[in-house]
Motif scaffolding. Structure first.
Motif, PDB file in Angstrom:
ATOM      1  N   VAL A  20       0.838  -1.204   0.000  1.00  0.00           N
ATOM      2  CA  VAL A  20       0.000   0.000   0.000  1.00  0.00           C
ATOM      3  C   VAL A  20       0.872   1.253   0.000  1.00  0.00           C
ATOM      4  O   VAL A  20       0.603   2.204  -0.737  1.00  0.00           O
ATOM      5  CB  VAL A  20      -0.978  -0.010   1.201  1.00  0.00           C
ATOM      6  N   LEU A  21       1.935   1.245   0.802  1.00  0.00           N
ATOM      7  CA  LEU A  21       2.832   2.397   0.817  1.00  0.00           C
ATOM      8  C   LEU A  21       3.477   2.602  -0.553  1.00  0.00           C
ATOM      9  O   LEU A  21       3.648   3.738  -1.004  1.00  0.00           O
ATOM     10  CB  LEU A  21       3.902   2.232   1.891  1.00  0.00           C
ATOM     11  N   ARG A  22       3.812   1.536  -1.238  1.00  0.00           N
ATOM     12  CA  ARG A  22       4.385   1.650  -2.587  1.00  0.00           C
ATOM     13  C   ARG A  22       3.364   2.249  -3.551  1.00  0.00           C
ATOM     14  O   ARG A  22       3.695   3.104  -4.374  1.00  0.00           O
ATOM     15  CB  ARG A  22       4.857   0.276  -3.076  1.00  0.00           C
ATOM     16  N   GLN A  23       2.124   1.831  -3.455  1.00  0.00           N
ATOM     17  CA  GLN A  23       1.084   2.382  -4.320  1.00  0.00           C
ATOM     18  C   GLN A  23       0.877   3.873  -4.051  1.00  0.00           C
ATOM     19  O   GLN A  23       0.724   4.665  -4.990  1.00  0.00           O
ATOM     20  CB  GLN A  23      -0.224   1.616  -4.133  1.00  0.00           C
ATOM     21  N   ILE A  24       0.877   4.241  -2.788  1.00  0.00           N
ATOM     22  CA  ILE A  24       0.741   5.658  -2.429  1.00  0.00           C
ATOM     23  C   ILE A  24       1.933   6.442  -2.978  1.00  0.00           C
ATOM     24  O   ILE A  24       1.767   7.514  -3.569  1.00  0.00           O
ATOM     25  CB  ILE A  24       0.609   5.826  -0.900  1.00  0.00           C
ATOM     26  N   ALA A  25       3.128   5.920  -2.787  1.00  0.00           N
ATOM     27  CA  ALA A  25       4.329   6.599  -3.270  1.00  0.00           C
ATOM     28  C   ALA A  25       4.327   6.731  -4.790  1.00  0.00           C
ATOM     29  O   ALA A  25       4.677   7.784  -5.328  1.00  0.00           O
ATOM     30  CB  ALA A  25       5.577   5.855  -2.795  1.00  0.00           C
ATOM     31  N   ASP A  26       3.936   5.683  -5.490  1.00  0.00           N
ATOM     32  CA  ASP A  26       3.861   5.747  -6.959  1.00  0.00           C
ATOM     33  C   ASP A  26       2.881   6.822  -7.405  1.00  0.00           C
ATOM     34  O   ASP A  26       3.159   7.575  -8.342  1.00  0.00           O
ATOM     35  CB  ASP A  26       3.450   4.392  -7.543  1.00  0.00           C
ATOM     36  N   TYR A  27       1.749   6.893  -6.747  1.00  0.00           N
ATOM     37  CA  TYR A  27       0.760   7.920  -7.079  1.00  0.00           C
ATOM     38  C   TYR A  27       1.347   9.322  -6.878  1.00  0.00           C
ATOM     39  O   TYR A  27       1.284  10.172  -7.769  1.00  0.00           O
ATOM     40  CB  TYR A  27      -0.496   7.742  -6.214  1.00  0.00           C
ATOM     41  N   TRP A  28       1.932   9.549  -5.698  1.00  0.00           N
ATOM     42  CA  TRP A  28       2.431  10.888  -5.390  1.00  0.00           C
ATOM     43  C   TRP A  28       3.662  11.244  -6.213  1.00  0.00           C
ATOM     44  O   TRP A  28       3.884  12.434  -6.506  1.00  0.00           O
ATOM     45  CB  TRP A  28       2.690  11.029  -3.892  1.00  0.00           C
ATOM     46  N   ALA A  29       4.457  10.286  -6.629  1.00  0.00           N
ATOM     47  CA  ALA A  29       5.603  10.599  -7.491  1.00  0.00           C
ATOM     48  C   ALA A  29       5.114  11.255  -8.779  1.00  0.00           C
ATOM     49  O   ALA A  29       5.678  12.258  -9.226  1.00  0.00           O
ATOM     50  CB  ALA A  29       6.414   9.338  -7.796  1.00  0.00           C
ATOM     51  N   GLY A  30       4.054  10.717  -9.360  1.00  0.00           N
ATOM     52  CA  GLY A  30       3.492  11.325 -10.567  1.00  0.00           C
ATOM     53  C   GLY A  30       2.934  12.715 -10.318  1.00  0.00           C
ATOM     54  O   GLY A  30       3.128  13.631 -11.123  1.00  0.00           O
ATOM     55  N   VAL A  31       2.262  12.875  -9.191  1.00  0.00           N
ATOM     56  CA  VAL A  31       1.696  14.185  -8.840  1.00  0.00           C
ATOM     57  C   VAL A  31       2.816  15.205  -8.647  1.00  0.00           C
ATOM     58  O   VAL A  31       2.742  16.336  -9.161  1.00  0.00           O
ATOM     59  CB  VAL A  31       0.825  14.083  -7.565  1.00  0.00           C
ATOM     60  N   LEU A  32       3.856  14.825  -7.915  1.00  0.00           N
ATOM     61  CA  LEU A  32       4.966  15.742  -7.655  1.00  0.00           C
ATOM     62  C   LEU A  32       5.675  16.145  -8.947  1.00  0.00           C
ATOM     63  O   LEU A  32       5.996  17.312  -9.159  1.00  0.00           O
ATOM     64  CB  LEU A  32       5.967  15.112  -6.683  1.00  0.00           C
ATOM     65  N   GLU A  33       5.916  15.165  -9.806  1.00  0.00           N
ATOM     66  CA  GLU A  33       6.586  15.469 -11.072  1.00  0.00           C
ATOM     67  C   GLU A  33       5.750  16.416 -11.926  1.00  0.00           C
ATOM     68  O   GLU A  33       6.271  17.406 -12.458  1.00  0.00           O
ATOM     69  CB  GLU A  33       6.880  14.185 -11.833  1.00  0.00           C
ATOM     70  N   ASP A  34       4.480  16.139 -12.057  1.00  0.00           N
ATOM     71  CA  ASP A  34       3.599  17.008 -12.845  1.00  0.00           C
ATOM     72  C   ASP A  34       3.547  18.421 -12.277  1.00  0.00           C
ATOM     73  O   ASP A  34       3.618  19.404 -13.014  1.00  0.00           O
ATOM     74  CB  ASP A  34       2.178  16.434 -12.916  1.00  0.00           C
TER      75      ASP A  34
END
Length: 116
Positions: free
Chosen positions: A25-39
Protein backbone atom coordinates in the motif's frame (compact mmCIF):
# COMPACT_ATOMS: atom_id res chain seq x y z
CA UNK A 1 2.60 -25.66 35.73
CA UNK A 2 3.43 -25.55 32.02
CA UNK A 3 2.35 -23.25 29.28
CA UNK A 4 1.99 -24.27 25.66
CA UNK A 5 1.75 -21.76 22.86
CA UNK A 6 -0.57 -22.82 20.11
CA UNK A 7 -0.72 -21.16 16.73
CA UNK A 8 2.44 -19.08 16.99
CA UNK A 9 3.36 -20.01 13.40
CA UNK A 10 -0.04 -18.79 12.26
CA UNK A 11 0.45 -15.52 14.14
CA UNK A 12 3.89 -15.03 12.59
CA UNK A 13 2.53 -15.78 9.11
CA UNK A 14 -0.32 -13.32 9.65
CA UNK A 15 2.09 -10.63 10.86
CA UNK A 16 4.35 -11.19 7.86
CA UNK A 17 1.38 -11.00 5.49
CA UNK A 18 0.21 -7.79 7.14
CA UNK A 19 3.69 -6.24 6.81
CA UNK A 20 3.81 -7.16 3.11
CA UNK A 21 0.39 -5.57 2.57
CA UNK A 22 1.49 -2.39 4.36
CA UNK A 23 4.57 -2.13 2.14
CA UNK A 24 2.44 -2.76 -0.94
CA UNK A 25 0.00 0.00 0.00
CA UNK A 26 2.83 2.40 0.82
CA UNK A 27 4.38 1.65 -2.59
CA UNK A 28 1.08 2.38 -4.32
CA UNK A 29 0.74 5.66 -2.43
CA UNK A 30 4.33 6.60 -3.27
CA UNK A 31 3.86 5.75 -6.96
CA UNK A 32 0.76 7.92 -7.08
CA UNK A 33 2.43 10.89 -5.39
CA UNK A 34 5.60 10.60 -7.49
CA UNK A 35 3.49 11.33 -10.57
CA UNK A 36 1.70 14.19 -8.84
CA UNK A 37 4.97 15.74 -7.66
CA UNK A 38 6.59 15.47 -11.07
CA UNK A 39 3.60 17.01 -12.84
CA UNK A 40 3.36 19.81 -10.31
CA UNK A 41 7.08 20.62 -10.56
CA UNK A 42 6.99 20.71 -14.35
CA UNK A 43 3.88 22.88 -14.39
CA UNK A 44 4.98 25.30 -11.67
CA UNK A 45 8.73 25.66 -12.21
CA UNK A 46 9.25 29.43 -11.87
CA UNK A 47 11.95 29.93 -14.47
CA UNK A 48 11.45 31.04 -18.05
CA UNK A 49 12.39 28.22 -20.40
CA UNK A 50 15.25 28.76 -22.78
CA UNK A 51 15.32 25.26 -24.27
CA UNK A 52 12.71 23.45 -22.16
CA UNK A 53 15.33 20.87 -21.15
CA UNK A 54 15.31 21.69 -17.42
CA UNK A 55 11.52 21.50 -17.16
CA UNK A 56 11.25 18.29 -19.16
CA UNK A 57 14.08 16.65 -17.20
CA UNK A 58 12.38 17.14 -13.82
CA UNK A 59 11.49 13.65 -12.67
CA UNK A 60 10.19 11.73 -9.70
CA UNK A 61 10.64 8.07 -8.92
CA UNK A 62 10.11 5.63 -6.09
CA UNK A 63 12.72 3.35 -4.59
CA UNK A 64 12.11 0.45 -2.25
CA UNK A 65 14.99 0.83 0.16
CA UNK A 66 14.69 -2.30 2.23
CA UNK A 67 12.18 -4.69 3.67
CA UNK A 68 11.99 -2.58 6.83
CA UNK A 69 12.13 0.98 5.48
CA UNK A 70 9.51 0.64 2.75
CA UNK A 71 9.83 3.36 0.12
CA UNK A 72 11.34 6.75 -0.69
CA UNK A 73 9.98 9.24 -3.23
CA UNK A 74 12.67 11.19 -5.07
CA UNK A 75 12.08 14.41 -7.00
CA UNK A 76 15.07 15.77 -8.85
CA UNK A 77 16.49 17.64 -11.80
CA UNK A 78 17.75 15.77 -14.80
CA UNK A 79 20.07 18.51 -16.04
CA UNK A 80 23.49 19.29 -14.61
CA UNK A 81 22.58 22.93 -13.93
CA UNK A 82 19.46 21.99 -11.95
CA UNK A 83 21.31 22.58 -8.68
CA UNK A 84 21.86 26.21 -9.67
CA UNK A 85 18.18 26.66 -10.43
CA UNK A 86 17.50 25.52 -6.87
CA UNK A 87 20.07 27.57 -4.96
CA UNK A 88 21.12 30.57 -7.02
CA UNK A 89 19.47 33.94 -6.45
CA UNK A 90 18.37 32.87 -2.96
CA UNK A 91 16.26 30.07 -4.40
CA UNK A 92 14.17 32.33 -6.64
CA UNK A 93 13.94 29.57 -9.25
CA UNK A 94 13.67 26.65 -6.85
CA UNK A 95 10.96 24.07 -7.50
CA UNK A 96 12.03 20.88 -5.71
CA UNK A 97 11.53 21.93 -2.09
CA UNK A 98 8.49 24.15 -2.82
CA UNK A 99 6.83 21.16 -4.50
CA UNK A 100 7.56 18.93 -1.52
CA UNK A 101 6.33 21.55 0.97
CA UNK A 102 3.13 22.00 -0.99
CA UNK A 103 2.30 18.30 -0.94
CA UNK A 104 3.57 16.98 2.40
CA UNK A 105 0.28 17.67 4.23
CA UNK A 106 -1.72 15.84 1.55
CA UNK A 107 0.64 12.87 1.49
CA UNK A 108 0.58 12.65 5.28
CA UNK A 109 -3.21 12.88 5.27
CA UNK A 110 -3.54 10.07 2.72
CA UNK A 111 -1.24 7.77 4.68
CA UNK A 112 -3.09 8.51 7.90
CA UNK A 113 -6.49 7.89 6.32
CA UNK A 114 -5.35 4.53 4.93
CA UNK A 115 -3.86 3.33 8.20
CA UNK A 116 -6.32 4.73 10.73
Amino acid sequence: MTMNWVGDRDVMRAMDLYARKVRQVLRQIADYWAGVLEDYAKTNAPWEDQTGNARQALHAFVEEVSRDESVIIYLSHGVDYGLWLEIRFAGAYAIIWPTIEEHIPQIRSMIRSVFS
